[in-house]
Design a protein around this motif. Structure first.
Motif, short mmCIF file in Angstrom:
data_model
loop_
_atom_site.label_atom_id
_atom_site.label_comp_id
_atom_site.label_asym_id
_atom_site.label_seq_id
_atom_site.Cartn_x
_atom_site.Cartn_y
_atom_site.Cartn_z
N LEU A 30 6.11 3.16 -6.12
CA LEU A 30 7.05 3.85 -5.23
C LEU A 30 7.09 3.22 -3.84
O LEU A 30 8.16 3.07 -3.25
CB LEU A 30 6.68 5.33 -5.13
CG LEU A 30 6.82 6.12 -6.44
CD1 LEU A 30 6.28 7.53 -6.24
CD2 LEU A 30 8.25 6.16 -6.93
N PHE A 31 5.95 2.84 -3.31
CA PHE A 31 5.90 2.24 -1.98
C PHE A 31 6.59 0.87 -1.96
O PHE A 31 7.32 0.55 -1.03
CB PHE A 31 4.47 2.08 -1.49
CG PHE A 31 3.75 3.38 -1.26
CD1 PHE A 31 4.43 4.52 -0.83
CD2 PHE A 31 2.40 3.48 -1.46
CE1 PHE A 31 3.77 5.72 -0.61
CE2 PHE A 31 1.72 4.67 -1.24
CZ PHE A 31 2.41 5.79 -0.82
N ASP A 32 6.36 0.08 -2.99
CA ASP A 32 6.96 -1.26 -3.04
C ASP A 32 8.48 -1.22 -3.12
O ASP A 32 9.15 -2.13 -2.65
CB ASP A 32 6.42 -2.05 -4.23
CG ASP A 32 4.96 -2.45 -4.05
OD1 ASP A 32 4.45 -2.33 -2.91
OD2 ASP A 32 4.34 -2.86 -5.04
N ARG A 33 9.02 -0.18 -3.69
CA ARG A 33 10.47 -0.07 -3.84
C ARG A 33 11.12 0.79 -2.75
O ARG A 33 12.31 1.04 -2.78
CB ARG A 33 10.81 0.49 -5.22
CG ARG A 33 10.58 -0.56 -6.29
CD ARG A 33 10.39 0.03 -7.66
NE ARG A 33 10.17 -1.00 -8.65
CZ ARG A 33 9.02 -1.61 -8.85
NH1 ARG A 33 7.97 -1.34 -8.11
NH2 ARG A 33 8.91 -2.53 -9.79
N GLY A 34 10.32 1.24 -1.80
CA GLY A 34 10.83 2.05 -0.71
C GLY A 34 11.23 3.45 -1.11
O GLY A 34 12.02 4.10 -0.43
N LEU A 35 10.69 3.94 -2.20
CA LEU A 35 11.03 5.27 -2.70
C LEU A 35 10.11 6.35 -2.13
O LEU A 35 10.39 7.54 -2.29
CB LEU A 35 10.97 5.29 -4.22
CG LEU A 35 11.93 4.33 -4.92
CD1 LEU A 35 11.62 4.27 -6.41
CD2 LEU A 35 13.36 4.76 -4.68
N ALA A 36 9.04 5.95 -1.49
CA ALA A 36 8.12 6.89 -0.87
C ALA A 36 7.64 6.28 0.45
O ALA A 36 7.56 5.07 0.59
CB ALA A 36 6.92 7.17 -1.78
N ASN A 37 7.34 7.16 1.38
CA ASN A 37 6.88 6.72 2.69
C ASN A 37 5.36 6.66 2.71
O ASN A 37 4.69 7.67 2.49
CB ASN A 37 7.40 7.68 3.77
CG ASN A 37 7.05 7.22 5.16
OD1 ASN A 37 6.44 6.18 5.37
ND2 ASN A 37 7.44 8.03 6.13
N ARG A 38 4.84 5.50 2.98
CA ARG A 38 3.39 5.30 3.00
C ARG A 38 2.73 6.06 4.16
O ARG A 38 1.54 6.38 4.11
CB ARG A 38 3.11 3.81 3.12
CG ARG A 38 1.70 3.40 2.91
CD ARG A 38 1.54 1.91 3.04
NE ARG A 38 2.25 1.15 2.03
CZ ARG A 38 1.73 0.75 0.88
NH1 ARG A 38 0.49 1.06 0.59
NH2 ARG A 38 2.43 0.05 0.02
#
Length: 95
Positions: A30-38
């Protein structure tokens, strides 16, 4: 403690390591695809699961394997712990 106690604890330890590892795969996806905020301080884990399921289903037509591995291993960890606690500590006091 008896051998069965150690065996149960080892199985639970393996299950929790697998659950944590598969969750890290989900989070990295999710983080790599920008779908979640780290940088979110308290992320809603259910939203992470929903996002992962929706995105992998849209991409491949299936739910990602990491989710199934995580679900099964987390379920095993919880159910083994509950049954162990009931069988080892609660039932002997009743009977």
């Amino acid at each position: 403690m008896i051998i069965a106690d150690y065996t149960i604890l080892i199985v639970m330890g393996v299950a929790v390591v697998i659950a944590a590892g598969s969750f890290s795969i989900i989070a990295r996806y999710l983080f790599d695809r920008g779908l979640a905020n780290r940088n979110t301080l308290a992320p809603n884990i259910i939203d992470l699961y929903r996002t992962y399921i929706a995105h992998t289903r849209k991409k491949t037509g299936r739910i990602g394997v990491a989710f199934w591995v995580h679900s099964v291993s987390a379920g095993m960890f919880i159910s083994i712990g509950v049954f162990y606690t009931i069988g080892r500590f609660i039932l002997p006091r009743i009977f």
